[in-house]
Design a protein around this motif. Structure first.
Motif, PDB file in Angstrom:
ATOM      1  N   VAL A  19       0.802  -1.274   0.093  1.00  0.00           N
ATOM      2  CA  VAL A  19      -0.091   0.073   0.071  1.00  0.00           C
ATOM      3  C   VAL A  19       0.970   1.318  -0.172  1.00  0.00           C
ATOM      4  CG1 VAL A  19      -1.978   1.207   1.209  1.00  0.00           C
ATOM      5  CG2 VAL A  19      -1.744  -1.347   1.336  1.00  0.00           C
ATOM      6  N   PHE A  20       0.700   2.130  -0.891  1.00  0.00           N
ATOM      7  CA  PHE A  20       1.245   3.502  -1.100  1.00  0.00           C
ATOM      8  C   PHE A  20       0.412   4.354  -0.678  1.00  0.00           C
ATOM      9  CE2 PHE A  20       3.075   0.372  -4.325  1.00  0.00           C
ATOM     10  CZ  PHE A  20       4.415   0.423  -4.187  1.00  0.00           C
ATOM     11  N   GLY A  21       0.806   5.043   0.606  1.00  0.00           N
ATOM     12  CA  GLY A  21       0.062   6.325   1.069  1.00  0.00           C
ATOM     13  C   GLY A  21      -1.539   5.899   1.211  1.00  0.00           C
ATOM     14  N   ASP A  22      -2.277   6.860   0.727  1.00  0.00           N
ATOM     15  CA  ASP A  22      -3.795   6.621   1.021  1.00  0.00           C
ATOM     16  C   ASP A  22      -4.489   5.824  -0.294  1.00  0.00           C
ATOM     17  OD1 ASP A  22      -3.706   7.752   3.445  1.00  0.00           O
ATOM     18  OD2 ASP A  22      -4.244   9.932   2.267  1.00  0.00           O
ATOM     19  N   GLU A  23      -3.747   4.875  -1.149  1.00  0.00           N
ATOM     20  CA  GLU A  23      -3.802   3.977  -2.226  1.00  0.00           C
ATOM     21  C   GLU A  23      -5.139   2.983  -1.640  1.00  0.00           C
ATOM     22  OE1 GLU A  23      -1.613   1.598  -5.604  1.00  0.00           O
ATOM     23  OE2 GLU A  23      -1.343   0.925  -3.463  1.00  0.00           O
ATOM     24  N   ALA A  24      -6.333   3.058  -2.506  1.00  0.00           N
ATOM     25  CA  ALA A  24      -7.450   2.311  -2.177  1.00  0.00           C
ATOM     26  C   ALA A  24      -7.133   0.844  -2.701  1.00  0.00           C
ATOM     27  CB  ALA A  24      -8.405   2.510  -3.159  1.00  0.00           C
ATOM     28  N   VAL A  25      -7.524  -0.341  -1.755  1.00  0.00           N
ATOM     29  CA  VAL A  25      -7.187  -1.633  -1.623  1.00  0.00           C
ATOM     30  C   VAL A  25      -8.389  -2.267  -2.236  1.00  0.00           C
ATOM     31  CG1 VAL A  25      -6.386  -3.634  -0.628  1.00  0.00           C
ATOM     32  CG2 VAL A  25      -5.318  -1.502   0.030  1.00  0.00           C
ATOM     33  N   GLU A  26      -8.214  -3.050  -3.345  1.00  0.00           N
ATOM     34  CA  GLU A  26      -9.491  -4.049  -3.679  1.00  0.00           C
ATOM     35  C   GLU A  26      -9.022  -5.506  -3.698  1.00  0.00           C
ATOM     36  OE1 GLU A  26      -9.582  -4.010  -8.377  1.00  0.00           O
ATOM     37  OE2 GLU A  26     -10.599  -2.372  -7.547  1.00  0.00           O
ATOM     38  N   CYS A  27      -9.934  -6.299  -3.594  1.00  0.00           N
ATOM     39  CA  CYS A  27      -9.684  -7.702  -3.717  1.00  0.00           C
ATOM     40  C   CYS A  27      -9.276  -8.189  -5.088  1.00  0.00           C
ATOM     41  CB  CYS A  27     -10.844  -8.538  -3.136  1.00  0.00           C
ATOM     42  SG  CYS A  27     -10.994 -10.226  -3.283  1.00  0.00           S
ATOM     43  N   PRO A  28      -8.153  -9.040  -4.938  1.00  0.00           N
ATOM     44  CA  PRO A  28      -7.729  -9.467  -6.147  1.00  0.00           C
ATOM     45  C   PRO A  28      -8.499 -10.676  -7.009  1.00  0.00           C
ATOM     46  CG  PRO A  28      -6.197 -10.336  -4.584  1.00  0.00           C
ATOM     47  CD  PRO A  28      -7.341  -9.284  -3.880  1.00  0.00           C
ATOM     48  N   CYS A  30     -12.546 -10.907  -6.478  1.00  0.00           N
ATOM     49  CA  CYS A  30     -13.605 -10.444  -6.758  1.00  0.00           C
ATOM     50  C   CYS A  30     -13.547  -8.679  -7.300  1.00  0.00           C
ATOM     51  CB  CYS A  30     -14.761 -10.913  -6.090  1.00  0.00           C
ATOM     52  SG  CYS A  30     -14.374  -9.858  -4.249  1.00  0.00           S
ATOM     53  N   GLN A  31     -12.531  -8.285  -7.099  1.00  0.00           N
ATOM     54  CA  GLN A  31     -12.499  -6.800  -7.139  1.00  0.00           C
ATOM     55  C   GLN A  31     -13.478  -5.952  -6.061  1.00  0.00           C
ATOM     56  OE1 GLN A  31     -12.267  -8.909 -10.050  1.00  0.00           O
ATOM     57  NE2 GLN A  31     -10.158  -8.593  -9.995  1.00  0.00           N
ATOM     58  N   GLY A  32     -13.688  -6.491  -5.076  1.00  0.00           N
ATOM     59  CA  GLY A  32     -14.367  -6.133  -4.119  1.00  0.00           C
ATOM     60  C   GLY A  32     -13.430  -4.920  -3.324  1.00  0.00           C
ATOM     61  N   LYS A  33     -14.389  -3.926  -2.857  1.00  0.00           N
ATOM     62  CA  LYS A  33     -13.705  -2.642  -2.312  1.00  0.00           C
ATOM     63  C   LYS A  33     -13.918  -2.767  -0.862  1.00  0.00           C
ATOM     64  CE  LYS A  33     -13.619  -0.081  -6.343  1.00  0.00           C
ATOM     65  NZ  LYS A  33     -12.672  -0.626  -7.153  1.00  0.00           N
ATOM     66  N   ARG A  34     -14.986  -3.645  -0.320  1.00  0.00           N
ATOM     67  CA  ARG A  34     -15.034  -3.624   1.109  1.00  0.00           C
ATOM     68  C   ARG A  34     -13.910  -4.685   1.639  1.00  0.00           C
ATOM     69  NH1 ARG A  34     -20.464  -5.668   2.336  1.00  0.00           N
ATOM     70  NH2 ARG A  34     -20.048  -5.233   4.355  1.00  0.00           N
ATOM     71  N   VAL A  35     -12.717  -4.203   2.083  1.00  0.00           N
ATOM     72  CA  VAL A  35     -11.917  -5.156   2.492  1.00  0.00           C
ATOM     73  C   VAL A  35     -11.483  -4.722   3.820  1.00  0.00           C
ATOM     74  CG1 VAL A  35     -10.792  -5.747   0.571  1.00  0.00           C
ATOM     75  CG2 VAL A  35      -9.966  -3.706   1.531  1.00  0.00           C
ATOM     76  N   GLU A  36     -11.094  -5.490   4.696  1.00  0.00           N
ATOM     77  CA  GLU A  36     -10.656  -5.217   6.393  1.00  0.00           C
ATOM     78  C   GLU A  36      -9.230  -5.601   6.335  1.00  0.00           C
ATOM     79  OE1 GLU A  36     -11.925  -6.955  10.548  1.00  0.00           O
ATOM     80  OE2 GLU A  36     -12.744  -7.927   8.932  1.00  0.00           O
ATOM     81  N   ARG A  37      -8.418  -4.480   7.218  1.00  0.00           N
ATOM     82  CA  ARG A  37      -6.957  -4.779   7.220  1.00  0.00           C
ATOM     83  C   ARG A  37      -6.870  -5.740   8.411  1.00  0.00           C
ATOM     84  NH1 ARG A  37      -3.097  -0.110   7.519  1.00  0.00           N
ATOM     85  NH2 ARG A  37      -3.352  -0.283   9.852  1.00  0.00           N
ATOM     86  N   LEU A  38      -6.131  -6.590   8.312  1.00  0.00           N
ATOM     87  CA  LEU A  38      -6.040  -7.831   9.440  1.00  0.00           C
ATOM     88  C   LEU A  38      -4.760  -7.347  10.153  1.00  0.00           C
ATOM     89  CD1 LEU A  38      -6.552 -10.986   7.654  1.00  0.00           C
ATOM     90  CD2 LEU A  38      -8.366  -9.731   8.760  1.00  0.00           C
TER      91      LEU A  38
END
Length: 74
Positions: A19-28, A30-38
C-alpha cells in the motif's frame, strides 16, 4: 511502502497488498472494495546460522546441492 494483510468482506478471500500512501485496496479475486485490514504479527528475524539446514556442516554426508552448502562432493 508497507505490506498489509487483508480479508475481503464480499468473498472472504485473504490476501496481502503493498500500500502506497492512501491508495485504495481491492480484492484480487472479486475486485470488491469492502476489505478489512487484518492484524499481522511480524516474522521473527533469523540469523544466517539458524536458517541453514543443520546437516550442511556434516562432512560425512553427501553435498545437499544448496548454494550455501559448504560440503564438497567427492
Amino acid at each position: 511502502m508497507p505490506l498489509y494483510e487483508y480479508s475481503c468482506r464480499k468473498c472472504d478471500h485473504t490476501f496481502e497488498a503493498l500500500v502506497f500512501g492512501d491508495e485504495a485496496v481491492e480484492c484480487p479475486e472479486c475486485q470488491g472494495k469492502r476489505v478489512e485490514r487484518l492484524l499481522s504479527v511480524p516474522a521473527r528475524p533469523q540469523s544466517a546460522a539458524s536458517s541453514l539446514p543443520s546437516s550442511c556442516g556434516d562432512p560425512s554426508l553427501p553435498p545437499c546441492g544448496a548454494p550455501w552448502c559448504q560440503r564438497k562432493g567427492g
